[in-house]
Write a protein that holds these residues in place. Structure first.
Motif, PDB file in Angstrom:
ATOM      1  N   THR A 168      42.803  30.582  35.795  1.00  0.00           N
ATOM      2  CA  THR A 168      41.732  31.036  36.020  1.00  0.00           C
ATOM      3  C   THR A 168      41.329  32.459  35.219  1.00  0.00           C
ATOM      4  O   THR A 168      40.358  32.537  34.936  1.00  0.00           O
ATOM      5  N   ARG A 192      40.221  30.908  32.119  1.00  0.00           N
ATOM      6  CA  ARG A 192      38.870  30.402  32.186  1.00  0.00           C
ATOM      7  C   ARG A 192      37.820  31.503  32.370  1.00  0.00           C
ATOM      8  O   ARG A 192      36.690  31.206  31.664  1.00  0.00           O
ATOM      9  N   ARG A 193      38.015  32.516  33.211  1.00  0.00           N
ATOM     10  CA  ARG A 193      37.287  33.530  33.304  1.00  0.00           C
ATOM     11  C   ARG A 193      36.890  34.272  32.030  1.00  0.00           C
ATOM     12  O   ARG A 193      35.771  34.989  31.713  1.00  0.00           O
ATOM     13  N   GLU A 241      34.741  31.292  26.525  1.00  0.00           N
ATOM     14  CA  GLU A 241      34.740  30.777  25.313  1.00  0.00           C
ATOM     15  C   GLU A 241      35.430  31.779  24.403  1.00  0.00           C
ATOM     16  O   GLU A 241      34.922  32.703  24.416  1.00  0.00           O
ATOM     17  N   TYR A 298      38.117  30.743  25.879  1.00  0.00           N
ATOM     18  CA  TYR A 298      39.033  30.659  26.972  1.00  0.00           C
ATOM     19  C   TYR A 298      40.470  30.968  26.461  1.00  0.00           C
ATOM     20  O   TYR A 298      41.674  30.620  26.382  1.00  0.00           O
ATOM     21  N   LEU A 346      43.588  28.179  26.765  1.00  0.00           N
ATOM     22  CA  LEU A 346      43.004  27.120  27.801  1.00  0.00           C
ATOM     23  C   LEU A 346      43.031  25.864  26.844  1.00  0.00           C
ATOM     24  O   LEU A 346      41.981  25.620  26.216  1.00  0.00           O
ATOM     25  N   ARG A 350      41.449  23.267  31.432  1.00  0.00           N
ATOM     26  CA  ARG A 350      40.274  23.406  31.900  1.00  0.00           C
ATOM     27  C   ARG A 350      39.750  22.612  32.785  1.00  0.00           C
ATOM     28  O   ARG A 350      39.423  23.153  33.913  1.00  0.00           O
ATOM     29  N   ASP A 376      39.451  23.777  36.755  1.00  0.00           N
ATOM     30  CA  ASP A 376      37.841  23.595  37.065  1.00  0.00           C
ATOM     31  C   ASP A 376      37.795  23.058  38.456  1.00  0.00           C
ATOM     32  O   ASP A 376      37.259  23.319  39.458  1.00  0.00           O
TER      33      ASP A 376
END
Length: 174
Positions: free
Chosen positions: A65, A68-69, A72, A74, A121, A126, A130
């Motif tokens: 995460t 992910r946060r 792009e 990532y 990631l 991802r 997600d």
């Protein structure tokens, strides 16, 4: 809408027993913090279940995460991941190794620091994070179902007031 008090809970019984046994002490903090502690245990069980249903451990979720946060593409440096997850360098290296072996992250040289690497990631990572995040949010909504939206917002504000001094003093305020 006003908040109606539900039936007596375990904390009510605990507080009543302490008031009887130690009437000289103000046990008021137990009414809030024992409930927070018990709720934390319930939340932790739900989190573990959400992650397990996606073949993931809590530590994997934390690292994935964080990536992910970041948005792009990532990716973050291991140092940024350390700050995001509050673990030691050796622990983070082990975690990155395990996530890379599972195909959830990749490493690449940092183009701005020849000695550094970036952790990225993968599409599989991802997708997995997600799905796990969506499941976690569903479970957390169920935990909060007894509160109206405005009550949830009020509770969030009160808890923020309690947490900010801890986050700020530990250098983790964002």
């Amino acid at each position: 809408m006003t908040f109606s008090r539900p039936a007596e809970d375990e904390v009510d019984r605990l507080v009543a027993a302490w008031k009887q046994e130690r009437p000289d002490l103000d046990v008021t903090p137990l009414e809030v913090l024992s409930r927070v502690s018990r709720l934390s245990r319930h939340l932790e069980r739900e989190r573990r279940a959400a992650f397990a249903s996606h073949d993931m451990e809590s530590w994997e979720f934390d690292v994935l995460t964080a990536l992910r946060r970041a948005g792009e593409p990532y990716e973050l440096s291991p140092g940024a991941l350390l700050r995001a997850t509050l673990v030691t360098s050796g622990t983070m290296t082990n975690r990155i190794d395990r996530l890379a072996a599972a195909g959830l992250v990749t490493r690449r040289p940092d183009p701005e620091d020849r000695r550094g690497v970036l952790v990225r990631l993968t599409p599989a990572g991802r997708h997995r994070v997600d799905d796990a995040f969506a499941d976690l949010l569903r479970r957390e909504r169920e935990l909060l179902a007894g509160l109206e939206q405005h009550e949830q917002q009020a509770l969030a504000g009160l808890l923020r007031t309690l947490l900010v001094p801890f986050d700020t003093s530990n250098g983790t305020a964002h």
